[in-house]
Design a protein around this motif. Structure first.
Motif, PDB file in Angstrom:
ATOM      1  N   GLN A 173     -39.275 -13.728  29.251  1.00 36.03           N
ATOM      2  CA  GLN A 173     -38.863 -14.241  27.946  1.00 36.03           C
ATOM      3  C   GLN A 173     -38.330 -13.113  27.063  1.00 36.03           C
ATOM      4  O   GLN A 173     -37.316 -13.272  26.370  1.00 36.03           O
ATOM      5  N   ASP A 174     -39.006 -11.959  27.094  1.00 33.46           N
ATOM      6  CA  ASP A 174     -38.543 -10.799  26.318  1.00 33.46           C
ATOM      7  C   ASP A 174     -37.146 -10.365  26.752  1.00 33.46           C
ATOM      8  O   ASP A 174     -36.269 -10.094  25.919  1.00 33.46           O
ATOM      9  N   ILE A 175     -36.951 -10.283  28.059  1.00 31.23           N
ATOM     10  CA  ILE A 175     -35.676  -9.802  28.592  1.00 31.23           C
ATOM     11  C   ILE A 175     -34.540 -10.750  28.226  1.00 31.23           C
ATOM     12  O   ILE A 175     -33.467 -10.321  27.779  1.00 31.23           O
ATOM     13  N   LEU A 176     -34.768 -12.036  28.392  1.00 27.27           N
ATOM     14  CA  LEU A 176     -33.725 -13.016  28.092  1.00 27.27           C
ATOM     15  C   LEU A 176     -33.379 -13.019  26.605  1.00 27.27           C
ATOM     16  O   LEU A 176     -32.207 -13.132  26.226  1.00 27.27           O
ATOM     17  N   LYS A 177     -34.385 -12.858  25.756  1.00 27.69           N
ATOM     18  CA  LYS A 177     -34.132 -12.793  24.317  1.00 27.69           C
ATOM     19  C   LYS A 177     -33.362 -11.521  23.966  1.00 27.69           C
ATOM     20  O   LYS A 177     -32.382 -11.560  23.211  1.00 27.69           O
ATOM     21  N   ALA A 178     -33.808 -10.386  24.505  1.00 22.60           N
ATOM     22  CA  ALA A 178     -33.140  -9.119  24.220  1.00 22.60           C
ATOM     23  C   ALA A 178     -31.688  -9.140  24.679  1.00 22.60           C
ATOM     24  O   ALA A 178     -30.809  -8.538  24.046  1.00 22.60           O
ATOM     25  N   ALA A 179     -31.432  -9.835  25.782  1.00 18.57           N
ATOM     26  CA  ALA A 179     -30.088  -9.902  26.344  1.00 18.57           C
ATOM     27  C   ALA A 179     -29.207 -10.956  25.683  1.00 18.57           C
ATOM     28  O   ALA A 179     -28.085 -11.194  26.135  1.00 18.57           O
ATOM     29  N   ARG A 180     -29.689 -11.574  24.622  1.00 18.47           N
ATOM     30  CA  ARG A 180     -28.927 -12.614  23.915  1.00 18.47           C
ATOM     31  C   ARG A 180     -28.482 -13.705  24.896  1.00 18.47           C
ATOM     32  O   ARG A 180     -27.332 -14.136  24.889  1.00 18.47           O
ATOM     33  N   SER A 181     -29.423 -14.139  25.718  1.00 20.31           N
ATOM     34  CA  SER A 181     -29.084 -15.068  26.784  1.00 20.31           C
ATOM     35  C   SER A 181     -29.830 -16.387  26.683  1.00 20.31           C
ATOM     36  O   SER A 181     -29.906 -17.128  27.656  1.00 20.31           O
ATOM     37  N   THR A 182     -30.371 -16.699  25.495  1.00 16.46           N
ATOM     38  CA  THR A 182     -31.176 -17.911  25.363  1.00 16.46           C
ATOM     39  C   THR A 182     -30.463 -19.023  24.602  1.00 16.46           C
ATOM     40  O   THR A 182     -31.004 -20.127  24.457  1.00 16.46           O
ATOM     41  N   GLY A 183     -29.256 -18.761  24.102  1.00 11.99           N
ATOM     42  CA  GLY A 183     -28.525 -19.774  23.346  1.00 11.99           C
ATOM     43  C   GLY A 183     -27.822 -20.774  24.248  1.00 11.99           C
ATOM     44  O   GLY A 183     -27.858 -20.682  25.483  1.00 11.99           O
ATOM     45  N   ASP A 184     -27.152 -21.733  23.630  1.00 10.08           N
ATOM     46  CA  ASP A 184     -26.433 -22.755  24.393  1.00 10.08           C
ATOM     47  C   ASP A 184     -25.256 -22.164  25.158  1.00 10.08           C
ATOM     48  O   ASP A 184     -24.914 -22.639  26.245  1.00 10.08           O
ATOM     49  N   ASP A 185     -24.616 -21.118  24.590  1.00 15.63           N
ATOM     50  CA  ASP A 185     -23.431 -20.516  25.206  1.00 15.63           C
ATOM     51  C   ASP A 185     -23.517 -18.996  25.093  1.00 15.63           C
ATOM     52  O   ASP A 185     -22.900 -18.384  24.211  1.00 15.63           O
ATOM     53  N   PRO A 186     -24.314 -18.353  25.959  1.00 16.31           N
ATOM     54  CA  PRO A 186     -24.481 -16.898  25.867  1.00 16.31           C
ATOM     55  C   PRO A 186     -23.162 -16.125  25.953  1.00 16.31           C
ATOM     56  O   PRO A 186     -23.020 -15.083  25.305  1.00 16.31           O
ATOM     57  N   ILE A 187     -22.210 -16.605  26.725  1.00 16.79           N
ATOM     58  CA  ILE A 187     -20.945 -15.884  26.858  1.00 16.79           C
ATOM     59  C   ILE A 187     -20.200 -15.870  25.520  1.00 16.79           C
ATOM     60  O   ILE A 187     -19.692 -14.826  25.086  1.00 16.79           O
ATOM     61  N   ALA A 188     -20.172 -17.000  24.809  1.00 18.99           N
ATOM     62  CA  ALA A 188     -19.542 -17.035  23.487  1.00 18.99           C
ATOM     63  C   ALA A 188     -20.315 -16.167  22.498  1.00 18.99           C
ATOM     64  O   ALA A 188     -19.710 -15.469  21.659  1.00 18.99           O
ATOM     65  N   ASP A 189     -21.651 -16.178  22.594  1.00 20.36           N
ATOM     66  CA  ASP A 189     -22.465 -15.328  21.718  1.00 20.36           C
ATOM     67  C   ASP A 189     -22.134 -13.857  21.941  1.00 20.36           C
ATOM     68  O   ASP A 189     -22.072 -13.067  20.986  1.00 20.36           O
ATOM     69  N   TRP A 190     -21.918 -13.479  23.197  1.00 19.99           N
ATOM     70  CA  TRP A 190     -21.602 -12.094  23.501  1.00 19.99           C
ATOM     71  C   TRP A 190     -20.204 -11.711  23.023  1.00 19.99           C
ATOM     72  O   TRP A 190     -19.986 -10.569  22.606  1.00 19.99           O
ATOM     73  N   GLU A 191     -19.274 -12.611  23.079  1.00 19.66           N
ATOM     74  CA  GLU A 191     -17.943 -12.299  22.553  1.00 19.66           C
ATOM     75  C   GLU A 191     -18.039 -11.941  21.069  1.00 19.66           C
ATOM     76  O   GLU A 191     -17.404 -10.987  20.602  1.00 19.66           O
ATOM     77  N   HIS A 192     -18.837 -12.683  20.321  1.00 18.50           N
ATOM     78  CA  HIS A 192     -19.034 -12.404  18.897  1.00 18.50           C
ATOM     79  C   HIS A 192     -19.755 -11.071  18.709  1.00 18.50           C
ATOM     80  O   HIS A 192     -19.395 -10.257  17.833  1.00 18.50           O
ATOM     81  N   HIS A 193     -20.779 -10.822  19.517  1.00 18.64           N
ATOM     82  CA  HIS A 193     -21.553  -9.578  19.435  1.00 18.64           C
ATOM     83  C   HIS A 193     -20.663  -8.363  19.723  1.00 18.64           C
ATOM     84  O   HIS A 193     -20.732  -7.344  19.011  1.00 18.64           O
ATOM     85  N   ILE A 194     -19.839  -8.453  20.736  1.00 20.02           N
ATOM     86  CA  ILE A 194     -18.930  -7.347  21.073  1.00 20.02           C
ATOM     87  C   ILE A 194     -18.002  -7.040  19.897  1.00 20.02           C
ATOM     88  O   ILE A 194     -17.765  -5.868  19.562  1.00 20.02           O
ATOM     89  N   GLN A 195     -17.478  -8.063  19.257  1.00 15.36           N
ATOM     90  CA  GLN A 195     -16.606  -7.858  18.097  1.00 15.36           C
ATOM     91  C   GLN A 195     -17.326  -7.106  16.986  1.00 15.36           C
ATOM     92  O   GLN A 195     -16.755  -6.202  16.358  1.00 15.36           O
ATOM     93  N   ASN A 196     -18.587  -7.445  16.727  1.00 14.72           N
ATOM     94  CA  ASN A 196     -19.348  -6.757  15.682  1.00 14.72           C
ATOM     95  C   ASN A 196     -19.577  -5.291  16.023  1.00 14.72           C
ATOM     96  O   ASN A 196     -19.439  -4.410  15.156  1.00 14.72           O
ATOM     97  N   LEU A 197     -19.938  -5.003  17.263  1.00  8.61           N
ATOM     98  CA  LEU A 197     -20.148  -3.616  17.667  1.00  8.61           C
ATOM     99  C   LEU A 197     -18.856  -2.807  17.576  1.00  8.61           C
ATOM    100  O   LEU A 197     -18.853  -1.652  17.126  1.00  8.61           O
ATOM    101  N   GLN A 198     -17.767  -3.395  17.994  1.00  4.65           N
ATOM    102  CA  GLN A 198     -16.495  -2.681  17.938  1.00  4.65           C
ATOM    103  C   GLN A 198     -16.049  -2.458  16.489  1.00  4.65           C
ATOM    104  O   GLN A 198     -15.407  -1.443  16.186  1.00  4.65           O
TER     105      GLN A 198
END
Length: 414
Positions: A173-198
């Motif tokens: 559970q910790d790993i999945l939460k840390a990896a931002r992988s628990t939402g309905d669309d983790p791939i879309a969540d990561w696209e947003h996260h990458i934009q913020n980091l950049q």
């Protein structure tokens, strides 16, 4: 949980290595082979890879119990020969354009009771064997990612407060939460996260920073950045222009320090699990970039093995900024695994740099020092962030800009 793990595997394949149709994939390589406890998750990765169009998936299996017993009692020369054999297949697939996934999940107490000199010899032999390949990987010639999964030994350390039967599930559970992988669309969540980091990396690059000054209890450190440096974040391209994310999770923006431009003292704020040896209370003193004094409250022999590995391991290779209010930091959980702990804290890396300078990718190692970059067999991150950390940037125009205050970004737009 099974559905979440399947989403996580898909995230690693599609966002992590961004596997392309017809491309081979290697899961596990070098020191990071796939453990028996990861069989079910490795199968999910294999399925996700073939779903993405992989031409071939190689899984390199290993076992921590065998690893410990062999380092403690085996013929270390034969261990080196075994690594050379493994490298042949890794390089064969590299020549076919393979991508690489590793699942770091070491038992933090793996080498308790094993003589430190044997651990150092074993680790060094594998690092030396894979050095040329790792150089290519560092230069983004191959797409790669690190993403983890639990083992019982690791979960026993992280969640010792729970009944033994609940520990692995809690760590999942910790790993999945840390990896931002628990939402309905983790791939879309990561696209947003990458934009913020950049966006944060761009803010730092636009400042044109000459030197970063770190101040906190036990830390008063000035780090001059390499000439022509730039800050990078998740989602940078390989040498063919295909984007990948090297770490899942990642919350950092990072760059290369000038090899000889580090002065002062720094203290760690979190334990470091280095290849099965736990190191706590690190304190380093630098002069002209070089570590001239080092001490650990626990794990001094392991720290010495890192710093004395070669001349380059007496210098820094990475500067990374992570706020104390990052999602992983807010979990208030020490993972005893650098992949996660470094994303809860600002950190530095002892040893080899990433060539984050203009024209750095593809630059021969013989020319690194002339660009202020450090080369080494080692690249070991240790955590220095806290709610007491302030960082100021001295700019090339002579101005000073606050970057961190009390462990957080000083600029609300960063």
């Amino acid at each position: 949980m099974t559905d979440l793990q399947r989403k996580y595997a898909d995230l690693i394949v599609r966002i992590g290595v961004n596997l392309q149709p017809g491309q081979p994939l290697v899961i596990g390589y070098g020191r990071r082979q796939v453990y028996p406890e990861h069989v079910e998750f490795a199968r999910k990765l294999v399925a996700a890879a073939y779903d993405a169009g992989a031409s071939f998936v190689q899984v390199d299996w290993g076992d921590e119990w065998w690893q410990r017993e062999t380092v403690a009692r085996g013929d270390l020369n034969l261990l080196r020969e075994r690594a050379k054999w493994q490298l042949q297949w890794v390089e064969k697939l590299a020549g076919l354009g393979a991508a690489y996934i590793a699942i770091p999940a070491s038992d933090p107490n793996l080498y308790n009771g094993v003589p430190a000199d044997r651990v150092e010899v074993a680790e060094r032999s594998i690092r030396e064997t894979f050095r040329a390949f790792d150089n290519e990987r560092t230069n983004d010639m191959h797409r790669w990612t690190l993403a983890s999964a639990p083992t019982a030994a690791w979960a026993d350390v992280v969640h010792k407060e729970l009944p033994k039967s609940e520990r692995v599930g809690a760590l999942w559970q910790d790993i999945l939460k840390a990896a931002r992988s628990t939402g309905d669309d983790p791939i879309a969540d990561w696209e947003h996260h990458i934009q913020n980091l950049q966006r944060r990396a761009k803010w730092l690059n636009d400042l044109r920073i000459k030197t970063l000054h770190y101040r906190a209890p036990g830390t008063d450190l000035a780090i001059e950045l390499a000439e022509g440096h730039y800050f990078a974040a998740a989602g940078h391209p390989d040498q063919k222009g295909v984007r990948f994310v090297a770490n899942i999770p990642t919350e950092e923006v990072y760059t290369a320090p000038k090899k000889t431009g580090v002065h002062g003292t720094v203290s760690s704020t979190m334990p470091l699990n280095h290849n099965g040896s736990l190191i706590e209370g690190i304190r380093l003193r630098f002069e002209h970039g070089r570590i001239v004094e080092y001490h650990a409250k626990k794990g001094q022999d392991a720290l010495r093995g890192i710093i004395e590995a070669d001349e380059g391991s007496h210098y820094l290779g990475e500067v990374a900024l992570v706020p104390v209010d990052s999602p992983i930091a807010q979990m208030n959980q020490i993972f005893y695994n650098t992949l996660f702990d470094e994303n809860a804290s600002c950190h530095l890396a002892i040893g080899r740099a990433y060539p984050l300078v203009e024209g750095g990718h593809g630059l021969p190692a013989s020319e690194w020092e002339g660009r202020g970059l450090n080369d080494s067999l080692m690249h070991v991150d240790f955590m220095i962030g806290s709610a007491d950390l302030d960082i100021d940037a001295e700019l090339f125009d002579g101005n000073t800009v606050p970057v961190f205050r009390k462990g957080r970004w000083a600029n609300g737009n960063a």
